[in-house]
Design a protein around this motif. Structure first.
Motif, mmCIF file in Angstrom:
data_model
loop_
_atom_site.group_PDB
_atom_site.id
_atom_site.type_symbol
_atom_site.label_atom_id
_atom_site.label_comp_id
_atom_site.label_asym_id
_atom_site.label_seq_id
_atom_site.Cartn_x
_atom_site.Cartn_y
_atom_site.Cartn_z
ATOM 1 N N ALA A 303 -7.278 101.406 105.440
ATOM 2 C CA ALA A 303 -7.864 101.038 104.368
ATOM 3 C C ALA A 303 -9.198 100.507 104.671
ATOM 4 N N THR A 304 -9.440 99.992 105.830
ATOM 5 C CA THR A 304 -10.724 99.386 106.082
ATOM 6 C C THR A 304 -11.817 100.613 106.159
ATOM 7 N N LEU A 305 -11.318 101.518 106.982
ATOM 8 C CA LEU A 305 -12.468 102.791 107.312
ATOM 9 C C LEU A 305 -12.869 103.633 106.017
ATOM 10 N N THR A 306 -11.870 103.778 105.207
ATOM 11 C CA THR A 306 -12.088 104.381 103.923
ATOM 12 C C THR A 306 -13.118 103.640 103.064
ATOM 13 N N ASP A 307 -12.881 102.184 103.157
ATOM 14 C CA ASP A 307 -13.902 101.488 102.447
ATOM 15 C C ASP A 307 -15.337 101.520 103.041
ATOM 16 N N TRP A 308 -15.320 101.696 104.169
ATOM 17 C CA TRP A 308 -16.531 101.525 105.138
ATOM 18 C C TRP A 308 -17.122 102.929 104.898
ATOM 19 N N TYR A 309 -16.280 104.129 104.810
ATOM 20 C CA TYR A 309 -17.024 105.355 105.065
ATOM 21 C C TYR A 309 -16.245 106.253 104.097
ATOM 22 N N PRO A 310 -16.380 106.062 102.691
ATOM 23 C CA PRO A 310 -15.693 106.735 101.694
ATOM 24 C C PRO A 310 -15.677 108.072 101.738
ATOM 25 N N ARG A 311 -16.820 108.742 102.258
ATOM 26 C CA ARG A 311 -17.059 110.283 102.345
ATOM 27 C C ARG A 311 -16.551 110.757 103.615
ATOM 28 N N THR A 312 -15.901 110.114 104.324
ATOM 29 C CA THR A 312 -15.569 110.417 105.691
ATOM 30 C C THR A 312 -14.561 111.746 105.640
ATOM 31 N N ARG A 313 -14.444 112.657 106.642
ATOM 32 C CA ARG A 313 -13.800 113.692 106.664
ATOM 33 C C ARG A 313 -12.657 113.601 107.671
ATOM 34 N N LEU A 314 -12.360 112.324 108.300
ATOM 35 C CA LEU A 314 -11.726 112.009 109.316
ATOM 36 C C LEU A 314 -10.225 112.193 108.746
ATOM 37 N N GLU A 315 -9.547 113.022 109.598
ATOM 38 C CA GLU A 315 -7.929 113.261 109.227
ATOM 39 C C GLU A 315 -7.162 111.965 109.611
ATOM 40 N N MET A 316 -6.704 111.456 108.432
ATOM 41 C CA MET A 316 -5.853 110.283 108.473
ATOM 42 C C MET A 316 -4.817 110.387 107.478
ATOM 43 N N ASP A 317 -3.881 111.473 107.696
ATOM 44 C CA ASP A 317 -2.904 111.696 106.910
ATOM 45 C C ASP A 317 -1.460 111.364 107.426
ATOM 46 N N GLU A 318 -0.944 110.556 106.780
ATOM 47 C CA GLU A 318 0.448 109.883 107.423
ATOM 48 C C GLU A 318 1.428 111.234 107.741
ATOM 49 N N ASP A 319 1.459 112.173 106.623
ATOM 50 C CA ASP A 319 2.321 113.239 106.507
ATOM 51 C C ASP A 319 2.288 113.994 107.755
ATOM 52 N N LEU A 320 1.028 113.930 108.416
ATOM 53 C CA LEU A 320 0.850 114.985 109.485
ATOM 54 C C LEU A 320 0.933 114.096 110.894
ATOM 55 N N ARG A 321 1.504 112.820 110.798
ATOM 56 C CA ARG A 321 1.576 111.971 111.931
ATOM 57 C C ARG A 321 2.880 111.561 112.056
ATOM 58 N N VAL A 322 3.334 110.837 113.169
ATOM 59 C CA VAL A 322 4.547 110.177 113.184
ATOM 60 C C VAL A 322 4.090 108.530 113.672
ATOM 61 N N GLN A 323 5.147 107.696 113.369
ATOM 62 C CA GLN A 323 5.011 106.418 113.498
ATOM 63 C C GLN A 323 5.234 105.896 115.093
ATOM 64 N N LYS A 324 4.447 105.141 115.488
ATOM 65 C CA LYS A 324 4.786 104.317 116.669
ATOM 66 C C LYS A 324 4.546 102.975 116.663
ATOM 67 N N ARG A 325 5.568 102.150 116.953
ATOM 68 C CA ARG A 325 5.781 100.841 116.712
ATOM 69 C C ARG A 325 5.649 99.995 118.057
ATOM 70 N N GLY A 326 4.544 99.003 117.825
ATOM 71 C CA GLY A 326 4.349 98.307 119.139
ATOM 72 C C GLY A 326 5.592 97.076 119.478
ATOM 73 N N LYS A 327 5.491 96.452 120.263
ATOM 74 C CA LYS A 327 6.538 95.447 120.726
ATOM 75 C C LYS A 327 6.715 94.281 119.728
ATOM 76 N N PHE A 328 5.757 94.276 118.788
ATOM 77 C CA PHE A 328 5.803 93.223 117.803
ATOM 78 C C PHE A 328 5.944 93.748 116.460
ATOM 79 N N GLY A 329 6.233 95.261 116.244
ATOM 80 C CA GLY A 329 6.522 95.821 115.058
ATOM 81 C C GLY A 329 5.203 96.500 114.490
ATOM 82 N N ALA A 330 4.133 96.347 114.988
ATOM 83 C CA ALA A 330 2.997 96.861 114.449
ATOM 84 C C ALA A 330 3.173 98.504 114.371
#
Length: 364
Positions: A303-330
Motif C-alpha cells: 500500500a505504501t509503495l504504490t502510494d509512493w510510486y504509483p507508476r511502478t511496474r514492480l510485480e506485487m500480485d498476491e495471486d502469484l505469491r504464497v503467504q509466509k507468516r512470521g512468529k508473531f503472525g505478520a
C-alpha cells in the motif's frame, strides 16, 4: 596498436539534503556538532536549529508532496532510550544498532516502507558515541553468528544498515567512518565484526581508516534489468562493483547482498552477468561473502509503495505469491515453493562456479 587511455572513474553520486532539522539535544552532543560542521562544508544552507526536541509536522499539503519533501529532509536527533537496548537481526547479524533511520534513495521495492512509519525523512542519531560505548556489553552474547558452528568465525556481529544506507549519507554525517574506527581500534573482550551494506559508491573516506579487518562492507547489487527499473537515485551497479573492488584492495572483508532477487525476463543471464562482473573487480584472495534475499512484500508495504510510486511496474500480485507468516503472525507474500526452489538451486550453483572462494551466508 596503442591502447586507449583508461577511462577516469565517474564521480560518486552524493545526496545533499534540501532541508535539515536539528533538535536541541542533538546539537549539544559531539557527534551532532560534527554533523553540523559537515553540513556547512557540504554547502547545505537550510539548516534549522530547533528550540526543542520535537520535529515539526512534515506531512505537507498532500501525500505525494509530503513524500517528496520528506525524501529531501535530514533530521539530526537523539535516539529514544529503547534504542540503547540492541535487538538481534537474523539472518544478518547478532545485533543491530542504528546510525540512522531512513534512506534518500528511491528503490521502488523499499522494505523500509513497511518498517518505518510517518513521512520518510532520514533521521540521523547524534548520540552515536554513547551507542558505540555500549557495544562491549553485547560481545559474545549473540545467537546468529557468535557461538554458532556455521558462522562463529565472524565473532559477535553488529549490523549498522538495518534501517538506512549509511554510505548514502556518510559525506554529511561521518557516522560510518566513526563506527569503523571504533570497532577497528577498540580493545574488545572477543572477536567482533561491524557489518554495513550500501547501494552507493563514495568509499574514498573509508579507505585509510584503521579498520583492522573488523568491518565487512557489503554492496547491495542486482541484475541490470532490476536495477535500471527499480533502484532510483542510487549509484549504478558498475559503480558499486568498482567500489567493492576498491575497498577489498584496502583490506576490508567485503560482501554481496544480492537483493531483491526477482525471476524477471532472462533472469539467469542477467544474474550470471552480475556474478561475472563481481569476479572481474575483486583482487586475488579477497574475503567475500554472499547473502541472497528474494523479493517479498507485506500488505502494508504494498500500500505504501504504490502510494509512493504509483507508476511502478514492480510485480506485487498476491495471486502469484504464497503467504509466509512470521512468529508473531505478520504476513509476507513470497514466491511459491517451485519458483523459490529453482532460484535457490541456480544461485547456489552459479555462485560456486563463478565465485568459488565466496561464502554463501544464507538464502531467504
Amino acid at each position: 596498436m596503442t591502447s586507449a587511455a583508461p577511462t577516469a572513474p565517474a564521480r560518486p553520486r552524493l545526496w545533499t539534503p534540501s532541508r535539515v532539522l536539528v533538535t536541541r539535544s542533538a546539537a549539544a552532543l559531539p557527534h551532532g556538532r560534527r554533523i553540523l560542521e559537515r553540513l556547512e562544508s557540504a554547502g547545505v544552507r537550510d539548516v534549522e536549529l530547533l528550540s526543542g526536541d520535537r520535529l515539526p509536522n512534515l506531512r505537507g499539503d498532500g501525500d505525494r508532496a509530503a513524500f517528496m519533501a520528506a525524501k529531501q529532509t535530514l533530521a539530526v536527533v537523539v535516539g529514544a532510550p529503547s534504542k540503547r537496548r540492541l535487538q538481534p537481526i537474523p539472518p544478518s547479524a547478532d545485533w543491530r544498532f542504528d546510525l540512522a533511520e531512513g534512506c534518500p534513495a528511491h528503490c521502488q521495492y523499499c522494505y523500509l516502507a513497511g518498517s518505518l512509519t510517518g513521512p520518510p525523512i532520514t533521521r540521523v542519531f547524534a548520540d552515536l558515541d554513547d551507542v558505540l560505548a555500549s557495544l562491549d556489553g553485547y560481545v559474545g552474547r549473540g545467537g546468529v553468528t557468535s557461538g554458532t558452528v556455521e558462522r562463529g568465525g565472524e565473532g559477535t556481529t553488529f549490523e549498522a544498515s538495518c534501517y538506512t544506507d549509511p554510505l548514502a549519507i556518510e559525506h554529511v554525517t561521518g557516522g560510518l567512518a566513526r563506527a569503523i574506527t571504533h570497532v577497528g581500534t577498540h580493545d574488545w573482550s572477543g572477536p567482533v565484526q561491524l557489518r554495513a551494506t550500501t547501494k552507493f559508491d563514495d568509499v574514498a573516506g573509508l579507505l585509510d581508516l584503521p579498520h583492522h579487518g573488523r568491518t565487512r562492507l557489503r554492496f547491495s547489487v542486482n541484475a541490470a534489468l532490476v536495477a535500471r527499473r527499480f533502484e532510483g537515485a542510487t549509484a549504478s551497479v558498475p559503480a558499486r562493483l568498482a567500489a567493492l573492488g576498491t575497498v577489498a584492495r584496502a583490506g576490508y572483508p567485503v560482501g554481496l547482498t544480492i537483493a531483491p532477487i526477482m525471476p524477471v525476463e532472462d533472469w539467469r543471464a542477467g544474474y550470471g552477468e552480475l556474478l561475472d562482473a563481481v569476479g572481474a573487480v575483486l583482487p586475488d584472495g579477497a574475503d567475500l561473502t554472499v547473502e541472497c534475499i528474494t523479493h517479498r512484500f507485506t500488505p502494508n508495504s504494498k500500500a505504501t509503495l504504490t502510494d509512493w510510486y504509483p507508476r511502478t511496474r514492480l510485480e506485487m500480485d498476491e495471486d502469484l505469491r504464497v503467504q509466509k507468516r512470521g512468529k508473531f503472525g505478520a504476513v509476507k507474500h513470497v514466491y511459491p515453493k517451485p519458483v523459490m526452489g529453482e532460484l535457490r538451486s541456480w544461485f547456489a550453483g552459479a555462485i560456486a562456479e563463478r565465485l568459488p572462494e565466496a561464502q554463501l551466508l544464507y538464502w531467504t
